[in-house]
Write an enzyme that holds these catalytic residues in place. Sequence first.
Site, PDB file in Angstrom:
ATOM      1  N   ALA A   1       0.868  -1.628   0.002  1.00 24.33           N
ATOM      2  CA  ALA A   1       0.336  -0.039  -0.202  1.00 24.33           C
ATOM      3  C   ALA A   1       0.949   1.021   0.358  1.00 24.33           C
ATOM      4  O   ALA A   1       1.459   1.902   0.899  1.00 24.33           O
ATOM      5  CB  ALA A   1      -0.469  -0.074   1.088  1.00 24.33           C
TER       6      ALA A   1
ATOM      7  N   GLU B   1       3.282  -0.592 -11.290  1.00 25.39           N
ATOM      8  CA  GLU B   1       4.795  -0.579 -11.198  1.00 25.39           C
ATOM      9  C   GLU B   1       5.154   0.350 -11.711  1.00 25.39           C
ATOM     10  O   GLU B   1       6.567   0.586 -12.352  1.00 25.39           O
ATOM     11  CB  GLU B   1       5.082  -1.336 -11.318  1.00 25.39           C
ATOM     12  CG  GLU B   1       4.663  -3.105 -11.091  1.00 25.39           C
ATOM     13  CD  GLU B   1       4.421  -4.025 -10.235  1.00 25.39           C
ATOM     14  OE1 GLU B   1       5.459  -3.521  -9.372  1.00 25.39           O
ATOM     15  OE2 GLU B   1       3.596  -4.492  -9.679  1.00 25.39           O
TER      16      GLU B   1
HETATM   17  C1  LIG Z   1      -5.025  -2.316 -11.454  1.00 24.28           C
HETATM   18  C2  LIG Z   1      -4.443  -1.096 -10.388  1.00 24.28           C
HETATM   19  C3  LIG Z   1      -3.423  -2.306  -9.775  1.00 24.28           C
HETATM   20  C4  LIG Z   1      -2.661  -1.411  -8.651  1.00 24.28           C
HETATM   21  N1  LIG Z   1      -1.902  -1.520  -7.343  1.00 24.28           N
HETATM   22  C5  LIG Z   1      -1.158  -1.321  -6.493  1.00 24.28           C
HETATM   23  C6  LIG Z   1      -0.850  -2.102  -5.674  1.00 24.28           C
HETATM   24  O1  LIG Z   1      -0.889  -3.028  -5.642  1.00 24.28           O
HETATM   25  N2  LIG Z   1      -0.331  -1.304  -4.705  1.00 24.28           N
HETATM   26  C7  LIG Z   1      -0.335   0.305  -5.252  1.00 24.28           C
HETATM   27  O2  LIG Z   1       0.533   1.151  -4.186  1.00 24.28           O
HETATM   28  N3  LIG Z   1      -0.418   0.534  -5.967  1.00 24.28           N
HETATM   29  C8  LIG Z   1      -1.258  -0.066  -6.596  1.00 24.28           C
HETATM   30  N4  LIG Z   1      -1.217   1.177  -8.129  1.00 24.28           N
HETATM   31  C9  LIG Z   1      -1.303   2.495  -8.295  1.00 24.28           C
HETATM   32  C10 LIG Z   1      -0.346   2.418 -10.054  1.00 24.28           C
HETATM   33  O3  LIG Z   1       1.058   2.199  -9.025  1.00 24.28           O
HETATM   34  C11 LIG Z   1       0.265   3.554 -10.470  1.00 24.28           C
HETATM   35  O4  LIG Z   1      -1.741   3.672 -10.745  1.00 24.28           O
HETATM   36  C12 LIG Z   1       1.045   3.916 -10.818  1.00 24.28           C
HETATM   37  O5  LIG Z   1       2.367   4.519 -10.648  1.00 24.28           O
HETATM   38  C13 LIG Z   1       0.877   5.499 -11.562  1.00 24.28           C
HETATM   39  O6  LIG Z   1       0.084   6.924 -10.362  1.00 24.28           O
HETATM   40  P1  LIG Z   1      -1.062   6.805 -10.996  1.00 24.28           P
HETATM   41  O7  LIG Z   1      -2.560   6.740 -11.273  1.00 24.28           O
HETATM   42  O8  LIG Z   1      -1.495   8.016 -10.113  1.00 24.28           O
HETATM   43  O9  LIG Z   1      -0.708   8.667 -12.038  1.00 24.28           O
HETATM   44  P2  LIG Z   1      -0.696   9.810 -12.474  1.00 24.28           P
HETATM   45  O10 LIG Z   1       1.463   9.196 -11.869  1.00 24.28           O
HETATM   46  O11 LIG Z   1      -1.336  10.702 -11.931  1.00 24.28           O
HETATM   47  O12 LIG Z   1       0.503   9.912 -13.591  1.00 24.28           O
HETATM   48  C14 LIG Z   1      -1.125  10.400 -14.588  1.00 24.28           C
HETATM   49  C15 LIG Z   1       0.256  10.656 -16.199  1.00 24.28           C
HETATM   50  O13 LIG Z   1       0.772  11.399 -15.816  1.00 24.28           O
HETATM   51  C16 LIG Z   1       2.150  11.252 -16.424  1.00 24.28           C
HETATM   52  N5  LIG Z   1       3.246  11.549 -15.456  1.00 24.28           N
HETATM   53  C17 LIG Z   1       3.386  10.994 -14.335  1.00 24.28           C
HETATM   54  N6  LIG Z   1       4.709  12.142 -13.566  1.00 24.28           N
HETATM   55  C18 LIG Z   1       5.072  12.567 -15.085  1.00 24.28           C
HETATM   56  C19 LIG Z   1       5.962  12.413 -15.138  1.00 24.28           C
HETATM   57  N7  LIG Z   1       7.332  13.289 -14.252  1.00 24.28           N
HETATM   58  N8  LIG Z   1       6.884  12.292 -16.113  1.00 24.28           N
HETATM   59  C20 LIG Z   1       6.343  12.335 -17.376  1.00 24.28           C
HETATM   60  N9  LIG Z   1       5.058  11.350 -16.924  1.00 24.28           N
HETATM   61  C21 LIG Z   1       4.920  11.879 -16.391  1.00 24.28           C
HETATM   62  C22 LIG Z   1       1.967   9.470 -16.522  1.00 24.28           C
HETATM   63  O14 LIG Z   1       3.035   8.613 -16.631  1.00 24.28           O
HETATM   64  C23 LIG Z   1       0.927   8.947 -16.693  1.00 24.28           C
HETATM   65  O15 LIG Z   1       0.534   8.880 -18.071  1.00 24.28           O
HETATM   66  C24 LIG Z   1      -2.262   0.050  -9.002  1.00 24.28           C
HETATM   67  C25 LIG Z   1      -2.494   0.802 -10.134  1.00 24.28           C
HETATM   68  C26 LIG Z   1      -3.357   0.204 -11.257  1.00 24.28           C
HETATM   69  C27 LIG Z   1      -4.294   0.620 -12.350  1.00 24.28           C
END
Ligand SMILES: Cc1cc2nc3c(=O)[nH]c(=O)nc-3n(C[C@H](O)[C@H](O)[C@H](O)COP(=O)(O)OP(=O)(O)OC[C@H]3O[C@@H](n4cnc5c(N)ncnc54)[C@H](O)[C@@H]3O)c2cc1C
Length: 387
Positions: free
Chosen positions: A124, A366
């Site tokens: 988490a 990831e």
């Molecule tokens: C099905 C699923 C299972 C998951 N399981 C887990 C889990 O078990 N544990 C856990 O902790 N998390 C989990 N996650 C979370 C997952 O790791 C995040 O969704 C992921 O890291 C992206 O974060 P975000 O969704 O908030 O997107 P955001 O960070 O909001 O990103 C949105 C967009 O902006 C881009 N972006 C952001 N920052 C930059 C940058 N510096 N440079 C260029 N582009 C950028 C991203 O690439 C993306 O295209 C899960 C997510 C999903 C969808």
Amino acid sequence: MDFSIPPELQEFRAAVRRFVDTELIPLEDLAEENDGLPDEIVRDLKKKSIAMGLNALEMPEEYGGGGHGTLAHVLLTEEISRAAPGVSSGTIPGASNILLEGTPEQKEKYLIPCIRGEKQDCFALTEPGAGSDAQSIRTRAEPRDGQWVINGQKRFISHGDTADFAIVFAVTHPDRERDRITAFLVDKGTPGFTVGQVHRTMGQRGYRQAELVFDDCVVGPEQILGEPGKGFELGRDWLRNGRIMTAARCLGPMARLIDEGTEWAKQRVQFGRPIADFQAVQFMLADSAIDLYASRMMTYNAAWDDDQGVDPKVVSAKASAVKVFASEAYGRVADRVLQIFGGTGYMNEMYVERAYRNARVERIWEGTSEIQRGVLARNLLKRGMFA
Ligand SMILES: Cc1cc2nc3c(=O)[nH]c(=O)nc-3n(C[C@H](O)[C@H](O)[C@H](O)COP(=O)(O)OP(=O)(O)OC[C@H]3O[C@@H](n4cnc5c(N)ncnc54)[C@H](O)[C@@H]3O)c2cc1C
């Protein structure tokens, strides 16, 4: 250079393949329709997979694991992931690698039961305001009367609704520039810890994500995993391995898609000939084979480096590269194979329709493709090509 896979691992892989074909794939429709499998079926499959020695293959033998390395884990994951995530993920017990950093008591209470399939963990880290920028988490753990009081919210936590405990990352030292975050082991049922919304998702039916809510949740100091303030390093270790395994999880579906697409192209007749006779179709199959071959070699190489004790920074950079390449390749393969199936591929009951939806998340979780490219570019600018 020796690219051969040791004979014992080849035999093991063949046994896993039979398990996937006979036990897992026949359950895919059930998991897809019900967003998961009934508990009794999961229990039965866990027993079978443990009897075959599939559980926690990469964990040390002294804790009941298989004692194999990352390459063996990749080969297992590749085979298992030929079945849809909803039937494969919960049925083979395993434990997060960072539980190895626990105290002897924590290993007894958390690591060993996970390896035996008696407990399940969840990781988490992500929050509504902190996704890619994981260091900006706001969940707080504050010291009070020798205990820690956790407040905050996590989201998108895989298995968050079914896990017996969560590895929760919280800010403990807000005034520091580094070493601000600590990992805690929080048991289900601890007062102040509740599961919030369980999401319905685009694909991966049966592999659910949940919100976790911490509202004055009190845990003792014995629940800290690793050193206080060093939680982010633990998270990084988890992700390095997770990225190689994400790539491995893309290999199985790609292989199955190519098999199914090839078979379909040989059988489907249009204009009086199998569509496999048309060069446009052949090229889609060939490009898919190239994508799989390249993804497989890169993933095996990153895993092999990890087993050889290569510098973790190099393994980390390779893990980012294989995660990007294999996840994007899986998307391309699913798209091409759906095209080869034509309208039939668009139907819900087809594996390719599900794989097309399942593939999409591999570029997001990831660490997104964009974040991995950033990691790679920084590594390149600082150290050169995988130096
Ligand atoms: C099905 C699923 C299972 C998951 N399981 C887990 C889990 O078990 N544990 C856990 O902790 N998390 C989990 N996650 C979370 C997952 O790791 C995040 O969704 C992921 O890291 C992206 O974060 P975000 O969704 O908030 O997107 P955001 O960070 O909001 O990103 C949105 C967009 O902006 C881009 N972006 C952001 N920052 C930059 C940058 N510096 N440079 C260029 N582009 C950028 C991203 O690439 C993306 O295209 C899960 C997510 C999903 C969808």
